[in-house]
Each structure stands twice: as structure tokens, then as C-alpha cells.
Design a protein around this motif. Structure first.
Motif, short mmCIF file in Angstrom:
data_model
loop_
_atom_site.label_atom_id
_atom_site.label_comp_id
_atom_site.label_asym_id
_atom_site.label_seq_id
_atom_site.Cartn_x
_atom_site.Cartn_y
_atom_site.Cartn_z
N HIS A 8 0.83 -1.22 0.00
CA HIS A 8 0.00 0.00 0.00
C HIS A 8 0.86 1.26 0.00
O HIS A 8 2.08 1.20 0.03
CB HIS A 8 -0.98 -0.07 1.17
N HIS A 14 -4.21 5.08 5.62
CA HIS A 14 -3.90 4.26 6.80
C HIS A 14 -2.57 3.52 6.61
O HIS A 14 -2.41 2.40 7.08
CB HIS A 14 -5.06 3.32 7.17
N HIS A 39 -5.56 0.33 -2.12
CA HIS A 39 -7.02 0.15 -1.96
C HIS A 39 -7.70 1.05 -2.99
O HIS A 39 -7.59 2.28 -2.92
CB HIS A 39 -7.45 0.57 -0.56
N HIS A 227 1.82 -1.90 5.00
CA HIS A 227 1.25 -0.57 5.20
C HIS A 227 2.30 0.33 5.84
O HIS A 227 2.00 1.45 6.26
CB HIS A 227 0.01 -0.62 6.08
ZN LIG Z 1 -5.13 -1.39 4.14
#
Ligand SMILES: [Zn+2]
Ligand SMILES: [Zn+2]
Length: 264
Positions: A8, A14, A39, A227
């Protein structure tokens, strides 16, 4: 070859770290093929995903890095798309010019609303519902996602186990029809390391499900689901050892939606 297709960026609101830092960490670990799969924009839960107006920025950023680092690493462009029935998924995403689309289920329909079952805020729902029914609903959603024919990779196949509310039925029986549909749709399954960082404390999918994937000749790939920078490459050696133990000798990745196999 070391492959890592699910990562990500801060554009989802996030995650932390710059895309360049992700790449430099991946290069330092010896990753050969690294994919970003942000996302994707959707008319639901919009706060925690890429905004439609930033889609071009995201794609251009990845393409810029692709060129900049082409001697050191192959960078791929993808999306992680929430599979939700109804008018949520955007044609701009489903038809975008990318290397691959990961199809994931993070929401289940319950009493007319969407339940974010991997969100600790809504953990109470597990206590109020028949656990096997939840698992059956989840695998039915994955099955429908495969049937839709829109995706290349199944994201975290058994995410429903995240908080350790485990099914009572035999998992191989429970998931068999879904896996057959995944095979029919020509999709592959990722071994996703995010589960190691959650209460379940193991990769997605479980060893049992991965054995069933192997029996059904469903190809695999590897994913950090990072992340943050420190999550890039997390537990890769464990994931690789598990895949080898089960019998896998190849993993796959996609370029322009074409599947390519390589040893790992
Ligand atoms: Zn995520
Ligand atoms: Zn996900």
C-alpha cells in the motif's frame, strides 16, 4: 525470484512511508518483482482508500518509479479492489490499465448493512452470530468474487479468521466450492503475511487451505500487504518455506493482466 505483489501507499490514509522508501527497502531485501496494489477508489468507506481524484497521481507515481529503478527491480502497478455486491465498484477501476487486480472481501452484508469484519470496532458481531454461518457467507462472497471474472489474485483468502473466531466445520469442505470457482476463473491465491501481525498470528491462507489450493492446481504468489516500511518483506522466509513444504515450486505475477510463472 522473490515476488511481492500486495503493498500500500499513504494515499489510502492508513499507511506510512513514501513509495520510494518501499522500493528501496524491497531492493535491499533482494525482491525482484514488487507490486503496489493500493485500496482502489470505491463509493464506500471512502476515508480509508485512494480517492478517485488521486488515481492518476498514484498510477503516475508508480510508473515514474518503474523507470527510475528499472535496473534494480521490476515494479508493477495494481489495485486491491473490495468486492462488494451492489453499485460500489467503479468501472474506472475495473477497466484501468494495470498489471493486475487483487479481489478482496473486507465487508459482509449483515441485516441489510455492510459489516467490516476485520475491523476491531465491530468485533461484537462475531459473538451475536452463528460462526459457521459467518464463514459460509464469507466464502460465498469470495466465490461470487471469483465468478465475476474481474480479478487476477484472491486477496488474503481466509481473512475471516483474523480475530480467531474459527469455524467448526471442516475448512476444506467449507471452502471447496469456492476454491473450484477460483480455479475456474484462472485466478491465483496470495500467501499474505499480514495475518502474522494479527490475533490469528499466521499467514493467510492457512496451511490446510493452501494444501487444497495445491491439490486443485491453483497457482500462488507472495504478498507482504505492507502498510509501512518495516512490513515490506515481513515473514517472507516462513511463507516461502510453507509453500515449498506443501509442494509448490513456482509462483506467479502479472504484467498487463497476463500471468507469468517463475521459480521462487
Ligand atoms: Zn489497508
Ligand atoms: Zn486487504
Amino acid at each position: 525470484m522473490r515476488v511481492d505483489l500486495h503493498n500500500h501507499t499513504t494515499l489510502c490514509n492508513h499507511a506510512t512511508g513514501t513509495t520510494q522508501e518501499y522500493i528501496e527497502k524491497a531492493i535491499s531485501l533482494g525482491v525482484d518483482i514488487f507490486g503496489f496494489s493500493e485500496h482502489a477508489p470505491m463509493h464506500f468507506d471512502e476515508k480509508y482508500r485512494l480517492q478517485l481524484q488521486d488515481k492518476e497521481f498514484y498510477e503516475n507515481d508508480v510508473k515514474f518509479l518503474q523507470k527510475k529503478y528499472q535496473k534494480d527491480i521490476k515494479i508493477l502497478l495494481g489495485y486491491e479492489v473490495d468486492y462488494l455486491e451492489g453499485d460500489y465498484m467503479l468501472p474506472e477501476v475495473l477497466n484501468s490499465n494495470v498489471d493486475y487486480l487483487i479481489g478482496s472481501v473486507h465487508f459482509l452484508k449483515q441485516n441489510g448493512t455492510q459489516w467490516g469484519f476485520d475491523n476491531p470496532e465491530f468485533i461484537g458481531h462475531y459473538q451475536n452470530t452463528n460462526i459457521d454461518k459467518i464463514w459460509e457467507d464469507y466464502f460465498l462472497a469470495i466465490k461470487n468474487m471469483a465468478k465475476s471474472g474481474k480479478f487476477d489474485i484472491v486477496g488474503h483468502l481466509d481473512l475471516i479468521k483474523v480475530f480467531k473466531f474459527l469455524q467448526k466445520k471442516d475448512i476444506k469442505l467449507l471452502a471447496l466450492d469456492t476454491l473450484k470457482e477460483i480455479k475456474k476463473a484462472n485466478m491465483i491465491v496470495e500467501i499474505n503475511a499480514a495475518g502474522y501481525r494479527k490475533p490469528i498470528a499466521e499467514q493467510y491462507p492457512s496451511k490446510e487451505l493452501l494444501e487444497l489450493c495445491f491439490e486443485l492446481d491453483i497457482p500462488i504468489t507472495f504478498s507482504s500487504d505492507a502498510h509501512s516500511i518495516d512490513q515490506v518483506g515481513f515473514k517472507y522466509e516462513e511463507a516461502k518455506a510453507l509453500a515449498k513444504e506443501i509442494g509448490y515450486i513456482k509462483c506467479s505475477y502479472f504484467e498487463q493482466r497476463e500471468k507469468i510463472e517463475t521459480s521462487f
